[in-house]
Design an enzyme around this catalytic site. Structure first.
Site, PDB file in Angstrom:
ATOM      1  N   GLN A  71       9.019  -9.396 -10.074  1.00 34.60           N
ATOM      2  CA  GLN A  71       7.549  -9.298 -10.109  1.00 34.60           C
ATOM      3  C   GLN A  71       6.863 -10.646 -10.321  1.00 34.60           C
ATOM      4  OE1 GLN A  71       6.536  -6.184 -12.859  1.00 34.60           O
ATOM      5  NE2 GLN A  71       6.694  -4.609 -11.296  1.00 34.60           N
TER       6      GLN A  71
ATOM      7  N   ASP B 102       6.672 -12.647  -7.083  1.00 33.40           N
ATOM      8  CA  ASP B 102       6.290 -11.848  -5.914  1.00 33.40           C
ATOM      9  C   ASP B 102       4.989 -12.388  -5.303  1.00 33.40           C
ATOM     10  OD1 ASP B 102       5.438  -9.889  -4.151  1.00 33.40           O
ATOM     11  OD2 ASP B 102       6.227  -8.252  -5.366  1.00 33.40           O
TER      12      ASP B 102
ATOM     13  N   TYR C 186       8.378   0.464   0.540  1.00 37.24           N
ATOM     14  CA  TYR C 186       7.547   0.189   1.718  1.00 37.24           C
ATOM     15  C   TYR C 186       7.413   1.435   2.586  1.00 37.24           C
ATOM     16  CZ  TYR C 186       7.836  -4.831   0.872  1.00 37.24           C
ATOM     17  OH  TYR C 186       7.723  -6.086   0.328  1.00 37.24           O
TER      18      TYR C 186
ATOM     19  N   ARG D 132      11.161  -5.674  -3.952  1.00 39.44           N
ATOM     20  CA  ARG D 132      10.117  -5.205  -4.867  1.00 39.44           C
ATOM     21  C   ARG D 132      10.775  -4.561  -6.078  1.00 39.44           C
ATOM     22  NH1 ARG D 132       5.664  -5.526  -1.397  1.00 39.44           N
ATOM     23  NH2 ARG D 132       4.374  -6.657  -2.851  1.00 39.44           N
TER      24      ARG D 132
ATOM     25  N   SER E 125       2.517  -9.781  -3.785  1.00 36.71           N
ATOM     26  CA  SER E 125       1.658  -9.112  -4.773  1.00 36.71           C
ATOM     27  C   SER E 125       0.577 -10.050  -5.281  1.00 36.71           C
ATOM     28  CB  SER E 125       2.486  -8.624  -5.967  1.00 36.71           C
ATOM     29  OG  SER E 125       3.328  -7.595  -5.568  1.00 36.71           O
TER      30      SER E 125
HETATM   31  P1  NAD Z   1       2.080  -3.219   2.144  1.00 35.30           P
HETATM   32  O1  NAD Z   1       1.169  -4.386   2.113  1.00 35.30           O
HETATM   33  O2  NAD Z   1       3.385  -3.337   2.852  1.00 35.30           O
HETATM   34  O3  NAD Z   1       1.306  -1.956   2.781  1.00 35.30           O
HETATM   35  C1  NAD Z   1       0.073  -1.559   2.248  1.00 35.30           C
HETATM   36  C2  NAD Z   1       0.038  -0.069   2.088  1.00 35.30           C
HETATM   37  O4  NAD Z   1      -0.123   0.539   3.369  1.00 35.30           O
HETATM   38  C3  NAD Z   1       1.296   0.563   1.477  1.00 35.30           C
HETATM   39  O5  NAD Z   1       0.936   1.239   0.293  1.00 35.30           O
HETATM   40  C4  NAD Z   1       1.770   1.521   2.566  1.00 35.30           C
HETATM   41  O6  NAD Z   1       2.359   2.698   2.033  1.00 35.30           O
HETATM   42  C5  NAD Z   1       0.463   1.812   3.285  1.00 35.30           C
HETATM   43  N1  NAD Z   1       0.584   2.421   4.606  1.00 35.30           N
HETATM   44  C6  NAD Z   1       1.442   2.167   5.609  1.00 35.30           C
HETATM   45  N2  NAD Z   1       1.212   2.981   6.651  1.00 35.30           N
HETATM   46  C7  NAD Z   1       0.153   3.776   6.310  1.00 35.30           C
HETATM   47  C8  NAD Z   1      -0.557   4.803   6.961  1.00 35.30           C
HETATM   48  N3  NAD Z   1      -0.254   5.208   8.183  1.00 35.30           N
HETATM   49  N4  NAD Z   1      -1.565   5.377   6.288  1.00 35.30           N
HETATM   50  C9  NAD Z   1      -1.916   4.990   5.048  1.00 35.30           C
HETATM   51  N5  NAD Z   1      -1.271   4.028   4.375  1.00 35.30           N
HETATM   52  C10 NAD Z   1      -0.250   3.428   5.006  1.00 35.30           C
HETATM   53  O7  NAD Z   1       2.312  -2.706   0.665  1.00 35.30           O
HETATM   54  P2  NAD Z   1       2.505  -3.567  -0.651  1.00 35.30           P
HETATM   55  O8  NAD Z   1       1.227  -3.765  -1.322  1.00 35.30           O
HETATM   56  O9  NAD Z   1       3.310  -4.770  -0.304  1.00 35.30           O
HETATM   57  O10 NAD Z   1       3.345  -2.557  -1.534  1.00 35.30           O
HETATM   58  C11 NAD Z   1       4.535  -1.960  -1.007  1.00 35.30           C
HETATM   59  C12 NAD Z   1       5.280  -1.233  -2.098  1.00 35.30           C
HETATM   60  O11 NAD Z   1       5.875  -2.123  -3.012  1.00 35.30           O
HETATM   61  C13 NAD Z   1       4.457  -0.274  -2.923  1.00 35.30           C
HETATM   62  O12 NAD Z   1       5.240   0.864  -3.144  1.00 35.30           O
HETATM   63  C14 NAD Z   1       4.247  -1.007  -4.216  1.00 35.30           C
HETATM   64  O13 NAD Z   1       3.997  -0.143  -5.305  1.00 35.30           O
HETATM   65  C15 NAD Z   1       5.552  -1.705  -4.335  1.00 35.30           C
HETATM   66  N6  NAD Z   1       5.535  -2.901  -5.164  1.00 35.30           N
HETATM   67  C16 NAD Z   1       6.531  -3.087  -6.083  1.00 35.30           C
HETATM   68  C17 NAD Z   1       6.570  -4.251  -6.842  1.00 35.30           C
HETATM   69  C18 NAD Z   1       7.677  -4.468  -7.832  1.00 35.30           C
HETATM   70  O14 NAD Z   1       8.182  -3.515  -8.401  1.00 35.30           O
HETATM   71  N7  NAD Z   1       8.116  -5.710  -8.026  1.00 35.30           N
HETATM   72  C19 NAD Z   1       5.603  -5.212  -6.670  1.00 35.30           C
HETATM   73  C20 NAD Z   1       4.591  -4.982  -5.723  1.00 35.30           C
HETATM   74  C21 NAD Z   1       4.580  -3.835  -4.968  1.00 35.30           C
END
Ligand code: NAD
Length: 372
Positions: free
Chosen positions: A124, A127, A230, A119, A130
């Site tokens: 991006q 991805d 994550y 990530r 996303s």
């Molecule tokens: P994900 O699908 O893995 O998980 C969904 C959400 O569930 C996450 O925000 C996680 O913190 C949350 N979660 C896990 N356990 C939990 C709990 N017990 N209670 C409440 N929430 C809980 O997440 P995602 O959408 O794949 O995103 C993961 C990370 O990657 C985030 O920090 C996001 O900002 C980041 N991200 C970065 C990029 C990039 O820079 N290229 C792109 C997309 C996402």
């Protein structure tokens, strides 16, 4: 290279890994493309459009037998024997499915699982998690609205005023943030929770209220930071405090959308059966984590069920319900990834030292790639 686009065979999979738009780019970039007849039909991309973009149409065997195969889902046991040893497959290959990856390795494939991309900013545009989670978050709210027997926005009418629906979003990664934005657009009053402290600002910037579960120890605070963006599994004491708060918020809610995931592990339980039993009759819960065990023990994979008067939506593959746009974004993700494994002459030139390529490579030369 000779690129193949087979029709997806997994039950209910409506997406396709290339659209006429990306096929046109491949053909313009010195590649030849064979598209299985009907590969894009469920996503409303017709055979004629692929032909007009420069592809030839063929059978499943023609597409799977190409040098480079673009897939949405990992090849099935029936598809693997139709693929050539030494060919490349790009798709959502489920990098944590050790058995599936082993089978691809045994078939001699070079596999790139795009879900494993780091990530980072540079990744991006490729991805897939996303691009697809964003659509799932949007569609989750529309499904909830459809099953909710009342309106979402506050409405003042000559016959009286209707109150705005209250929505709770649990897990505010890509899907959760889009669910918040969509629920807000429809006029809901939204609250949301996540374990990562960085989520608070994002939730508040969308106009939702953050459900704060305070940290009581340094260990809790440290684990909550997660790894690589994550989440990590939180200690039981924090989970118990979160469950109590979530339970209170869910009892007030009309719509609950859960999206919490932890990579490589079962989804955490956030809404217990007792909480569902205490929710308002007619309320709706959409469990986007259902494929990984669910955030609610009462959700049933692939089904819409009613428990204690609450409609629980456990449908999988929500992006597949908006297959045209989901395919368009997914196909562009793949097109972007291709730049890292193909040179300017259109020949295979895998940039192994690139961190995105290294993270996505799951098997090569008969071996499973080592995962860090
Ligand atoms: P994900 O699908 O893995 O998980 C969904 C959400 O569930 C996450 O925000 C996680 O913190 C949350 N979660 C896990 N356990 C939990 C709990 N017990 N209670 C409440 N929430 C809980 O997440 P995602 O959408 O794949 O995103 C993961 C990370 O990657 C985030 O920090 C996001 O900002 C980041 N991200 C970065 C990029 C990039 O820079 N290229 C792109 C997309 C996402």
């Amino acid at each position: 290279m000779h690129i193949g686009i087979p029709k997806e065979t997994r039950d209910g999979e409506t997406r396709v890994a290339a659209t006429p738009e990306t096929v046109k780019k491949y053909v313009g970039g010195k590649h030849t493309v064979v598209v299985e007849r009907g590969a894009g039909t469920a996503a409303r991309y017709l055979d004629e459009a692929y032909e007009a973009a420069g592809a030839t149409l063929g059978t499943a065997q023609d597409a799977l037998g190409a040098e480079l195969v673009m897939k949405v889902r990992a090849p099935s046991a029936a598809e693997l024997p139709q693929m050539k040893s030494g060919s490349v497959v790009i798709g959502m290959l489920d990098p944590f499915d050790a058995e599936g990856i082993q089978q691809m390795a045994a078939a001699g494939l070079t596999g790139f699982a795009l879900e494993a991309a780091p990530r980072i900013t540079r990744a991006q545009s490729l991805d897939v998690l996303s691009s697809q989670a964003n659509l799932a978050g949007y569609k989750a709210v529309l499904l909830a609205a459809h099953h909710y027997g009342r309106l979402i926005p506050m409405m003042m009418t000559a016959a009286g005023t209707l109150k705005a629906a209250r929505a709770v979003v649990l897990g505010t990664g890509v899907a959760g943030l889009q669910a918040i934005a969509t629920a807000k657009r429809l006029g809901a009053v939204v609250e949301a929770s996540d374990v990562r402290p960085a989520a608070r600002e994002q939730v508040e910037s969308l106009g939702a209220k953050f459900i704060d579960v305070p940290f009581e120890t340094d260990e809790e605070r440290e684990i909550a930071q997660g790894t690589g963006g994550y989440a990590r599994p939180m200690p039981p004491a924090w989970m118990a405090r979160q469950a109590a708060l979530v339970s209170e918020r869910c009892k007030q809610a009309d719509i609950v959308i859960t999206t919490a995931l932890i990579p490589g592990r079962p989804a955490p339980t956030l809404v217990s059966a007792e909480t569902v039993a205490a929710m308002k009759p007619g309320s709706v819960l959409v469990d986007l984590a259902v494929e990984r065990g669910g955030n609610c023990p009462l959700s049933e994979k692939g089904l819409v069920v009613e428990k204690h008067g609450v409609t629980i939506i456990g449908l999988t593959n929500l992006p597949g319900l908006v297959a045209t746009d989901a395919s368009a974004l997914y196909a562009r993700n793949i097109q972007d990834f291709l730049k890292l494994i193909i040179n300017a002459d259109g020949a295979l030139a895998i940039q192994r030292d690139d961190e995105i390529v290294a993270a996505c490579l799951v098997c090569e030369g008969g071996n499973v790639a080592r995962r860090n």
